[in-house]
Design a protein around this motif. Structure first.
Motif, PDB file in Angstrom:
ATOM      1  N   ASP A  65      57.147  34.983  10.013  1.00  0.00           N
ATOM      2  CA  ASP A  65      56.407  34.101   9.103  1.00  0.00           C
ATOM      3  C   ASP A  65      57.321  33.180   8.311  1.00  0.00           C
ATOM      4  O   ASP A  65      56.985  32.018   8.052  1.00  0.00           O
ATOM      5  CB  ASP A  65      55.564  34.937   8.138  1.00  0.00           C
ATOM      6  CG  ASP A  65      54.393  35.633   8.827  1.00  0.00           C
ATOM      7  OD1 ASP A  65      54.037  35.211   9.952  1.00  0.00           O
ATOM      8  OD2 ASP A  65      53.847  36.593   8.255  1.00  0.00           O
ATOM      9  N   THR A  66      58.471  33.697   7.902  1.00  0.00           N
ATOM     10  CA  THR A  66      59.385  32.913   7.061  1.00  0.00           C
ATOM     11  C   THR A  66      60.380  32.083   7.859  1.00  0.00           C
ATOM     12  O   THR A  66      61.146  31.305   7.284  1.00  0.00           O
ATOM     13  CB  THR A  66      60.168  33.853   6.125  1.00  0.00           C
ATOM     14  OG1 THR A  66      60.891  34.814   6.932  1.00  0.00           O
ATOM     15  CG2 THR A  66      59.218  34.603   5.184  1.00  0.00           C
ATOM     16  N   GLN A  70      62.697  28.753   6.599  1.00  0.00           N
ATOM     17  CA  GLN A  70      64.130  29.025   6.513  1.00  0.00           C
ATOM     18  C   GLN A  70      64.919  27.970   7.281  1.00  0.00           C
ATOM     19  O   GLN A  70      65.928  27.444   6.784  1.00  0.00           O
ATOM     20  CB  GLN A  70      64.442  30.412   7.077  1.00  0.00           C
ATOM     21  CG  GLN A  70      65.927  30.755   7.078  1.00  0.00           C
ATOM     22  CD  GLN A  70      66.248  31.996   7.910  1.00  0.00           C
ATOM     23  OE1 GLN A  70      65.417  32.472   8.684  1.00  0.00           O
ATOM     24  NE2 GLN A  70      67.451  32.515   7.769  1.00  0.00           N
TER      25      GLN A  70
END
Length: 259
Positions: A65-66, A70
């Motif tokens: 998800d990140t 990032q």
């Protein structure tokens, strides 16, 4: 040497690696993203030694998800001159929908679709600041028809093709050009990861090299083509899928990919 950067996901091997080398030859500095740190490091060293370009790399899982945020933040830390975004990362899973693990299929969709949308959304403001910039999304000739036993992979690539064309239209009055590359069978290890080892001999007869696909994709991107289908047989296949009876095409593809 250009003072411009290209960001390539899935850059450690196959088409992505070939695109990185092609753009390095053209003078672009590179931001490379993939899961394998060792392969990224090896490619970065090779490009720096051969072409003296700046190369930064980030090992990460874009299906998380990140992951896309990032990558976007990392890219913006390294440059404000990002003029190319290539969404190349993706993979397929072979088998009947009900028999494949749902979590594995959802992870595939997260990479094939969600990561593309999220990373593009985060980086579009930066791309629009450039005098001319490009987005190249990787789809497949599988996008042109339903493919039993590759159901979600084909559907995800159909999504990317449709999305790319729509985004292209939305951005037609900006400095950002959007293209979609739709290769057919390519010697990238896709079949092995998808679980299609039984078709290896058949695939070898029709495979294009990653270098030839990458070259066609980069050329088409710079020529601002909406859809890029490398290879005559792949163009013929896509044309047939669009114009022949859908039920017939589904029977043919089901026969090709059956166990």
């Amino acid at each position: 040497m250009k003072n411009e950067f290209a960001l390539i996901t899935g850059a450690s091997k196959g088409i992505g690696k070939s695109m990185a080398i092609t753009l390095a030859k053209a003078g672009y500095h590179l931001l490379l993203v993939a899961r394998s740190e060792a392969e990224l490091q090896q490619l970065a060293i090779q490009i720096q030694n051969d072409y003296n370009n700046q190369v930064f790399y980030l090992p990460t899982d874009l299906s998380a998800d990140t992951g896309p945020l990032q990558v976007a933040e990392w890219a913006q830390q390294h440059t404000d001159k990002l003029s190319i975004l290539i969404n190349n990362a993706g993979y397929g899973l072979w088998g009947d929908f009900e028999k494949l693990e749902l979590s594995a299929q959802m992870n595939m969709l997260a990479l094939n679709i969600n990561a593309v949308l999220s990373l593009t959304h985060h980086l579009l403001p930066l791309l629009k600041q450039q005098k001319q910039s490009y987005i190249l999304n990787l789809s497949s000739t599988a996008a042109y028809q339903a493919v039993p036993t590759l159901a979600l992979y084909a559907a995800s690539k159909s999504f990317i093709l449709s999305y790319s064309r729509a985004l292209r239209y939305e951005l037609k009055n900006t400095t950002v050009s959007v293209s979609c590359l739709c290769p057919g069978p390519t010697d990238t290890g896709f079949a092995h990861r998808a679980g299609l080892d039984a078709m290896a001999d058949l695939a070898e007869k029709f495979n294009m090299s990653p270098e030839s696909v990458a070259s066609a994709g980069i050329k088409g991107m710079f020529n601002k083509k909406a859809e890029i289908i490398p290879g005559f047989l792949n163009k013929l296949s896509a044309f047939g899928a669009q114009h022949l009876n859908k039920a017939l095409i589904e029977r043919i593809t089901a026969g090709l990919y059956k166990r």
